[in-house]
Design a protein around this motif. Structure first.
Motif, PDB file in Angstrom:
ATOM      1  N   LEU A  43       0.917  -0.975   0.083  1.00 61.20           N
ATOM      2  CA  LEU A  43      -0.199  -0.082  -0.116  1.00 61.20           C
ATOM      3  C   LEU A  43       0.816   1.282  -0.092  1.00 61.20           C
ATOM      4  O   LEU A  43       0.431   2.288  -0.563  1.00 61.20           O
ATOM      5  CB  LEU A  43      -0.857  -0.076   1.324  1.00 61.20           C
ATOM      6  CG  LEU A  43      -2.076  -1.113   1.079  1.00 61.20           C
ATOM      7  CD1 LEU A  43      -2.765  -1.081   2.320  1.00 61.20           C
ATOM      8  CD2 LEU A  43      -2.974  -1.044   0.005  1.00 61.20           C
ATOM      9  N   GLN A  44       1.782   1.233   0.470  1.00 57.64           N
ATOM     10  CA  GLN A  44       3.045   2.459   0.629  1.00 57.64           C
ATOM     11  C   GLN A  44       3.445   2.753  -0.537  1.00 57.64           C
ATOM     12  O   GLN A  44       3.818   3.888  -1.255  1.00 57.64           O
ATOM     13  CB  GLN A  44       4.020   2.176   1.665  1.00 57.64           C
ATOM     14  CG  GLN A  44       3.661   2.360   2.935  1.00 57.64           C
ATOM     15  CD  GLN A  44       4.665   2.009   3.974  1.00 57.64           C
ATOM     16  OE1 GLN A  44       5.580   1.433   3.724  1.00 57.64           O
ATOM     17  NE2 GLN A  44       4.377   2.375   5.308  1.00 57.64           N
ATOM     18  N   GLN A  45       3.395   1.549  -1.721  1.00 57.92           N
ATOM     19  CA  GLN A  45       4.119   1.676  -2.961  1.00 57.92           C
ATOM     20  C   GLN A  45       2.975   2.392  -3.953  1.00 57.92           C
ATOM     21  O   GLN A  45       3.396   3.124  -5.070  1.00 57.92           O
ATOM     22  CB  GLN A  45       4.483   0.504  -3.469  1.00 57.92           C
ATOM     23  CG  GLN A  45       5.828   0.021  -2.835  1.00 57.92           C
ATOM     24  CD  GLN A  45       6.208  -1.374  -3.492  1.00 57.92           C
ATOM     25  OE1 GLN A  45       5.602  -1.795  -4.130  1.00 57.92           O
ATOM     26  NE2 GLN A  45       7.256  -2.080  -2.896  1.00 57.92           N
ATOM     27  N   VAL A  46       1.843   2.632  -3.471  1.00 54.29           N
ATOM     28  CA  VAL A  46       0.767   3.199  -4.315  1.00 54.29           C
ATOM     29  C   VAL A  46       0.987   4.699  -4.568  1.00 54.29           C
ATOM     30  O   VAL A  46       1.011   5.265  -3.464  1.00 54.29           O
ATOM     31  CB  VAL A  46      -1.023   2.828  -3.895  1.00 54.29           C
ATOM     32  CG1 VAL A  46      -1.748   3.616  -4.602  1.00 54.29           C
ATOM     33  CG2 VAL A  46      -0.902   1.281  -3.787  1.00 54.29           C
ATOM     34  N   ARG A  47       0.948   5.198  -5.809  1.00 57.59           N
ATOM     35  CA  ARG A  47       1.407   6.654  -5.792  1.00 57.59           C
ATOM     36  C   ARG A  47       0.279   7.412  -6.651  1.00 57.59           C
ATOM     37  O   ARG A  47      -0.578   6.699  -6.971  1.00 57.59           O
ATOM     38  CB  ARG A  47       2.517   6.755  -6.756  1.00 57.59           C
ATOM     39  CG  ARG A  47       3.649   6.099  -6.155  1.00 57.59           C
ATOM     40  CD  ARG A  47       5.060   6.229  -7.368  1.00 57.59           C
ATOM     41  NE  ARG A  47       4.705   5.899  -8.686  1.00 57.59           N
ATOM     42  CZ  ARG A  47       4.873   4.565  -9.008  1.00 57.59           C
ATOM     43  NH1 ARG A  47       5.327   3.764  -8.407  1.00 57.59           N
ATOM     44  NH2 ARG A  47       4.491   4.343 -10.321  1.00 57.59           N
ATOM     45  N   LYS A  48       0.148   8.581  -6.307  1.00 58.21           N
ATOM     46  CA  LYS A  48      -0.990   9.520  -6.944  1.00 58.21           C
ATOM     47  C   LYS A  48      -0.183  10.160  -8.166  1.00 58.21           C
ATOM     48  O   LYS A  48       1.130  10.566  -8.150  1.00 58.21           O
ATOM     49  CB  LYS A  48      -1.506  10.528  -6.003  1.00 58.21           C
ATOM     50  CG  LYS A  48      -2.310   9.858  -5.082  1.00 58.21           C
ATOM     51  CD  LYS A  48      -3.257  11.107  -4.289  1.00 58.21           C
ATOM     52  CE  LYS A  48      -4.241  10.404  -3.534  1.00 58.21           C
ATOM     53  NZ  LYS A  48      -5.237  11.332  -2.949  1.00 58.21           N
ATOM     54  N   ASP A  60       0.104  -3.108  -7.087  1.00 53.36           N
ATOM     55  CA  ASP A  60       0.082  -4.515  -7.105  1.00 53.36           C
ATOM     56  C   ASP A  60      -0.940  -5.605  -6.887  1.00 53.36           C
ATOM     57  O   ASP A  60      -1.953  -4.888  -6.540  1.00 53.36           O
ATOM     58  CB  ASP A  60       1.480  -5.011  -6.712  1.00 53.36           C
ATOM     59  CG  ASP A  60       1.375  -4.847  -5.021  1.00 53.36           C
ATOM     60  OD1 ASP A  60       0.188  -4.677  -4.554  1.00 53.36           O
ATOM     61  OD2 ASP A  60       2.332  -5.081  -4.341  1.00 53.36           O
ATOM     62  N   GLU A  61      -0.755  -6.683  -7.218  1.00 52.61           N
ATOM     63  CA  GLU A  61      -2.059  -7.667  -6.822  1.00 52.61           C
ATOM     64  C   GLU A  61      -2.346  -7.427  -5.430  1.00 52.61           C
ATOM     65  O   GLU A  61      -3.601  -7.739  -5.278  1.00 52.61           O
ATOM     66  CB  GLU A  61      -1.681  -8.984  -7.535  1.00 52.61           C
ATOM     67  CG  GLU A  61      -2.753 -10.092  -7.416  1.00 52.61           C
ATOM     68  CD  GLU A  61      -2.495 -11.313  -7.798  1.00 52.61           C
ATOM     69  OE1 GLU A  61      -3.300 -12.190  -7.535  1.00 52.61           O
ATOM     70  OE2 GLU A  61      -1.244 -11.338  -8.856  1.00 52.61           O
ATOM     71  N   LEU A  62      -1.457  -7.530  -4.576  1.00 56.35           N
ATOM     72  CA  LEU A  62      -1.763  -7.728  -3.042  1.00 56.35           C
ATOM     73  C   LEU A  62      -2.822  -6.481  -2.607  1.00 56.35           C
ATOM     74  O   LEU A  62      -3.628  -6.411  -1.992  1.00 56.35           O
ATOM     75  CB  LEU A  62      -0.784  -7.645  -2.136  1.00 56.35           C
ATOM     76  CG  LEU A  62      -0.942  -7.763  -0.752  1.00 56.35           C
ATOM     77  CD1 LEU A  62      -1.693  -8.938  -0.464  1.00 56.35           C
ATOM     78  CD2 LEU A  62       0.412  -7.890   0.023  1.00 56.35           C
ATOM     79  N   ALA A  63      -2.144  -5.131  -3.089  1.00 58.37           N
ATOM     80  CA  ALA A  63      -3.196  -3.973  -2.881  1.00 58.37           C
ATOM     81  C   ALA A  63      -4.573  -3.961  -3.649  1.00 58.37           C
ATOM     82  O   ALA A  63      -5.577  -3.637  -2.945  1.00 58.37           O
ATOM     83  CB  ALA A  63      -2.235  -2.816  -3.414  1.00 58.37           C
TER      84      ALA A  63
END
Length: 85
Positions: A43-48, A60-63
């Motif tokens: 979740l920390q890798q998700v960017r705006k 990614d798939e986990l998020a």
């Protein structure tokens, strides 16, 4: 048997990710010991994007699974009806 509803549009998916982030920010989401560190990192890798929308390529798939599951579980109520034969 009830199946998960899949998001049909980008807006649906962004809504689910936003719902998941709200749960996490308000300490209403708890990850199990086997998934916790990986889920948090995912979740920390998700960017705006500069326009404020979520960069779908950073998810990614986990998020994605966490967002869809959290969305589905908000309306989850176990069936208390029992079929009598």
């Amino acid at each position: 048997m009830t199946f998960f509803e899949t998001p049909l549009t980008r807006a649906d998916f962004e809504e689910r990710m936003g719902f998941l982030f709200d749960l996490c920010n308000n300490d209403r989401m708890v990850f199990g010991p086997g998934v916790g560190a990986r889920a948090t990192e995912s979740l920390q890798q998700v960017r705006k994007l500069p326009n404020g929308r979520i960069d779908l390529l950073s998810i990614d798939e986990l998020a994605r699974v966490q967002a869809n599951t959290a969305h589905q579980m908000q309306n989850f109520a176990p069936s208390l009806d029992s079929e009598e034969d």
